[in-house]
Design a protein around this motif. Structure first.
Motif, PDB file in Angstrom:
ATOM      1  N   SER A  32       0.814  -1.209   0.000  1.00  0.00           N
ATOM      2  CA  SER A  32       0.000   0.000   0.000  1.00  0.00           C
ATOM      3  C   SER A  32       0.850   1.262   0.000  1.00  0.00           C
ATOM      4  O   SER A  32       0.473   2.271  -0.617  1.00  0.00           O
ATOM      5  CB  SER A  32      -0.937   0.001   1.215  1.00  0.00           C
ATOM      6  N   TRP A  69      -8.085   7.527   2.320  1.00  0.00           N
ATOM      7  CA  TRP A  69      -7.884   6.370   3.205  1.00  0.00           C
ATOM      8  C   TRP A  69      -7.941   6.743   4.681  1.00  0.00           C
ATOM      9  O   TRP A  69      -8.066   5.865   5.530  1.00  0.00           O
ATOM     10  CB  TRP A  69      -6.550   5.697   2.891  1.00  0.00           C
ATOM     11  N   TRP A  70      -7.874   8.025   5.007  1.00  0.00           N
ATOM     12  CA  TRP A  70      -7.952   8.401   6.426  1.00  0.00           C
ATOM     13  C   TRP A  70      -9.061   9.422   6.683  1.00  0.00           C
ATOM     14  O   TRP A  70      -9.861   9.264   7.595  1.00  0.00           O
ATOM     15  CB  TRP A  70      -6.601   8.933   6.922  1.00  0.00           C
ATOM     16  N   SER A 125     -10.327   2.100   1.253  1.00  0.00           N
ATOM     17  CA  SER A 125      -9.211   2.553   2.080  1.00  0.00           C
ATOM     18  C   SER A 125      -7.894   1.923   1.648  1.00  0.00           C
ATOM     19  O   SER A 125      -6.827   2.480   1.920  1.00  0.00           O
ATOM     20  CB  SER A 125      -9.483   2.246   3.559  1.00  0.00           C
ATOM     21  N   LEU A 127      -7.047   1.807  -1.342  1.00  0.00           N
ATOM     22  CA  LEU A 127      -6.738   2.572  -2.552  1.00  0.00           C
ATOM     23  C   LEU A 127      -7.062   1.812  -3.832  1.00  0.00           C
ATOM     24  O   LEU A 127      -6.592   2.174  -4.913  1.00  0.00           O
ATOM     25  CB  LEU A 127      -5.245   2.990  -2.575  1.00  0.00           C
TER      26      LEU A 127
END
Length: 230
Positions: A64, A140-141, A207, A209
């Motif tokens: 990732s 993702w956050w 999350s 991606l």
């Protein structure tokens, strides 16, 4: 090990209310009959998978980071890395379906990243030809944060040998008790567990991606995916 993912590109995220299928798709069928008592020891039977998955998830963390910079610089998720991450999510779902994510089958999960056509649980995600270089910085956050709050209720944090906390673990426990006393798995309970797991896997794909399509705040129950987003 290799994985199989659909070759079609993921549909670009459209305006609110646009009808489109979500690119990450979870399906499963309920096996019958199911053992009344096997579910009590599936925590032990699934242990080899959990050991392997631990190391695979370490690999996903490394992949990732590499994918993050690749998307940031090129707008593309390298296909071999994409297939690996998708394969780990697929493997994780098969184990969850066998064990305490659903208890939907007594057939032992295969040790592979690839899709197994005749296994009762499947997960796939369309490979996107292009991903946003800007969204990769926040999705993702920050953007996924509301979903993380919901998933905290679904999956919880407590874990015992055979019980995972949260709504999913609790409902799977109810399913096991129903099997023990009646030999039957309540269909409505199975459909609900599939909907909860589908939500979890959609957010996991976003999350990780693998897609820019924002997961819908919607509980799509049952073993089949809805054809369109409403």
């Amino acid at each position: 090990m290799s994985s199989h993912v659909t070759s079609s590109a993921a549909p670009p995220p459209g305006p609110a209310g646009a009808a489109q299928a979500y690119p990450a798709r979870l399906t499963a069928r309920l096996d019958t009959p199911l053992s009344r008592w096997l579910w009590l020891v599936k925590w032990l039977l699934a242990l080899p998978h959990h050991v392997v998955l631990f190391f695979l998830w370490v690999g996903v963390a490394v992949v990732s980071v590499v994918a993050f910079f690749a998307i940031l610089l090129t707008g593309r998720y390298p296909r071999p890395l994409f297939d690996f991450t998708a394969g780990v999510l697929r493997w994780n779902w098969r184990v969850a379906y066998y064990a305490y994510g659903a208890l939907g089958t007594d057939r032992y999960p295969p040790f592979t990243l690839a899709d197994v056509r005749d296994y009762p649980a499947h997960w796939d995600v369309a490979y996107p030809e292009h991903l946003s270089r800007g969204l990769v910085l926040v999705k993702w956050w920050l953007l996924a944060l509301p979903h993380y709050l919901v998933l905290g209720f679904f999956v919880g944090g407590a874990r015992l040998a055979w019980f995972s906390g949260g709504l999913i673990g609790l409902l799977a426990l109810f399913a096991g008790v129903a099997l023990a006393f009646t030999g039957l798995y309540p269909r409505g309970l199975h459909d609900l567990l599939l909907g909860l797991n589908r939500w979890v896997l959609r957010v996991a794909a976003y999350s990780a991606l693998l897609t820019d399509a924002y997961p819908p705040f919607r509980l799509d129950q049952g073993g089949r995916e809805p054809e369109t987003d409403s």
